[in-house]
Design an enzyme around this catalytic site. Structure first.
Site, PDB file in Angstrom:
ATOM      1  N   ASP A 128       0.806  -1.214   0.057  1.00 15.92           N
ATOM      2  CA  ASP A 128      -0.044  -0.049  -0.081  1.00 15.92           C
ATOM      3  C   ASP A 128       0.764   1.394   0.064  1.00 15.92           C
ATOM      4  OD1 ASP A 128      -2.056  -1.726   0.214  1.00 15.92           O
ATOM      5  OD2 ASP A 128      -2.426  -1.417   2.395  1.00 15.92           O
ATOM      6  N   ALA A 187      -3.269   7.276 -17.429  1.00 13.54           N
ATOM      7  CA  ALA A 187      -4.684   7.383 -17.281  1.00 13.54           C
ATOM      8  C   ALA A 187      -5.444   8.730 -17.278  1.00 13.54           C
ATOM      9  CB  ALA A 187      -5.250   6.791 -15.840  1.00 13.54           C
ATOM     10  N   LYS A 214      -9.809  11.000 -28.724  1.00 13.61           N
ATOM     11  CA  LYS A 214      -9.013  10.028 -28.037  1.00 13.61           C
ATOM     12  C   LYS A 214      -9.468   8.645 -28.387  1.00 13.61           C
ATOM     13  CE  LYS A 214      -6.369  12.082 -24.222  1.00 13.61           C
ATOM     14  NZ  LYS A 214      -5.851  11.917 -22.932  1.00 13.61           N
ATOM     15  N   VAL A 253      -4.205  -9.851  -7.260  1.00 12.69           N
ATOM     16  CA  VAL A 253      -3.217 -10.132  -8.018  1.00 12.69           C
ATOM     17  C   VAL A 253      -2.209  -9.149  -7.808  1.00 12.69           C
ATOM     18  CG1 VAL A 253      -2.925  -9.867 -10.439  1.00 12.69           C
ATOM     19  CG2 VAL A 253      -5.084 -10.854 -10.162  1.00 12.69           C
TER      20      VAL A 253
HETATM   21  O1  F6P Z   1      -2.405  -3.893   3.092  1.00  9.26           O
HETATM   22  C1  F6P Z   1      -2.438  -4.761   1.856  1.00  9.26           C
HETATM   23  C2  F6P Z   1      -3.788  -5.322   1.534  1.00  9.26           C
HETATM   24  O2  F6P Z   1      -3.591  -6.004   0.226  1.00  9.26           O
HETATM   25  C3  F6P Z   1      -4.630  -3.841   1.044  1.00  9.26           C
HETATM   26  O3  F6P Z   1      -4.713  -3.388  -0.060  1.00  9.26           O
HETATM   27  C4  F6P Z   1      -6.129  -4.606   1.000  1.00  9.26           C
HETATM   28  O4  F6P Z   1      -7.091  -3.646   1.401  1.00  9.26           O
HETATM   29  C5  F6P Z   1      -5.967  -5.462   2.236  1.00  9.26           C
HETATM   30  O5  F6P Z   1      -4.566  -5.843   2.370  1.00  9.26           O
HETATM   31  C6  F6P Z   1      -6.870  -6.731   1.643  1.00  9.26           C
HETATM   32  O6  F6P Z   1      -6.789  -7.593   2.919  1.00  9.26           O
HETATM   33  P1  F6P Z   1      -7.114  -9.109   2.827  1.00  9.26           P
HETATM   34  O7  F6P Z   1      -5.998  -9.919   2.716  1.00  9.26           O
HETATM   35  O8  F6P Z   1      -7.819  -9.548   4.186  1.00  9.26           O
HETATM   36  O9  F6P Z   1      -8.026  -9.386   1.396  1.00  9.26           O
END
Ligand code: F6P
Ligand code: ADP
Length: 322
Positions: A128, A187, A214, A253
């Site tokens: 994150d 984007a 575009k 992913v």
């Molecule tokens: O903190 C990493 C993360 O992949 C976040 O991006 C996401 O909100 C969360 O963990 C998802 O967690 P889980 O493994 O419980 O699906």
């Protein structure tokens, strides 16, 4: 000098955790210190799931995503009782220092052990990039590359069909991955939790992009943002913006895959530094990338402050999307 240290990976797995474990074990070994792995994070700590690890146990893992020690979420460790039990387990196994690799929740656990008097060093591991006190956390670069790969592939379809793809990416409450993915993937717009975005503004920008010729468009939407990806899709679908609108949710992913060169290097440097600092008597600090150096900040600061996406990037994304 410590004789026995342990390492755990906690919270969401991130590509690069394995190179970090490898660096911890081999640095400890090089100092004549016995190294242990704790399976499944704080759950394994409470269950006493410790395993002696040698240099050979971390062979052939530098290129593997996920974490060979596995990870887990554990509510017991959030309680004082659980933290004291964890402290006791570490003592029972003769462990004198601990390296915790994980996100801000995991670092809160590390801080709790430090407060009880147990020597701990934190290593920021989370795709994150929401952890304060480091420019980059382990896993961010690989996740970003995965997002760019997805954008590049989606653009082939988008331009063949005159589509606007809305791509939702992970990041919990942080918009870093969506912002960087948006800028580097070209984007037309990004939606992140940190800055408000109006549906009307997105609609107008896309309509203008369509009218000026575009062939396709792309919007990056962070999972924690408002409006949500389906709300954006519903709005655009009912406002004749020109482009056909399609949604892709990348989900977990983004968390997988072989760590990039950057993540392997970052994880290796952080793992080495964590052990050297632990053996030098430091505790309660998190290693972090500060400029080109691996420095430290108090874990207390890392968990009490919020890392923010710089407004400079938001403005840059806006300018470059035209
Ligand atoms: O903190 C990493 C993360 O992949 C976040 O991006 C996401 O909100 C969360 O963990 C998802 O967690 P889980 O493994 O419980 O699906
Ligand atoms: P991340 O480390 O990726 O942010 P979580 O927030 O799920 O992931 O935290 C991982 C684990 O860290 C939790 O399951 C829990 O065992 C431990 N943890 C989280 N918050 C605290 C806390 N305040 N005190 C002690 N341990 C915590």
């Amino acid at each position: 000098m410590m004789r026995r240290i342990a390492v755990m990976t906690s919270g969401g797995d991130a590509p690069g955790m394995n190179p970090a474990i490898r660096a911890v074990i081999r640095t400890a070994t090089s100092h004549g210190v016995e190294a242990f792995g704790i399976r499944q994070a704080y759950a394994g700590l409470l269950a006493g799931d410790f395993e002696r690890m040698t240099n050979r146990d971390v062979s052939g893992i530098i290129e593997r995503g996920g974490t060979i020690l596995q990870t887990a979420r554990n509510l017991d460790f959030k309680t004082e009782q659980g933290q004291k039990r964890g402290f006791r387990r570490l003592n029972e196994h003769g462990i004198e220092g601990l390296v915790v690799i994980g996100g801000d929740g995991s670092l809160r656990g590390a801080q709790a052990l430090h407060n009880l008097g147990f020597p701990v060093i934190g290593v920021p591991g989370s795709i994150d990039n929401d952890i304060w006190g480091t420019n980059m956390s382990i896993g961010v670069d690989t996740a970003l590359n995965t997002i760019l790969d997805a954008i590049d592939k989606l653009r082939d379809t988008a331009s063949s069909h005159e589509c606007c793809f809305l791509l939702e990416v992970m990041g919990r409450n942080c918009g870093y991955l969506a912002t960087m993915g948006g800028i580097l993937g070209g984007a037309e717009f990004i939606v992140i939790p940190e800055y408000p975005t109006k549906l009307e503004d997105i609609g107008e920008a896309l309509e203008a992009a369509y009218m000026k010729g575009k062939s396709h468009a792309m919007g990056l939407i962070a999972e924690g943002a408002t409006p949500k990806v389906h709300e954006v899709a519903e709005y655009l679908g009912s406002h004749a913006i020109g482009f056909e609108v399609r949604v892709t949710v990348l989900g977990h992913v983004v968390r997988g895959g072989s760590p990039s060169a950057f993540d392997r290097l970052l994880a290796t440097r952080m793992g080495v530094s964590a052990v050297e600092r632990l053996l030098a008597g430091e505790s309660g600090v998190m290693v972090g990338l500060h400029g080109r150096e691996i420095g430290t900040v108090p874990i207390e600061d890392a968990i009490s402050k919020q890392r923010e996406v710089s407004k400079e990037y938001i403005d840059m994304a806006e300018v470059l999307s035209k």
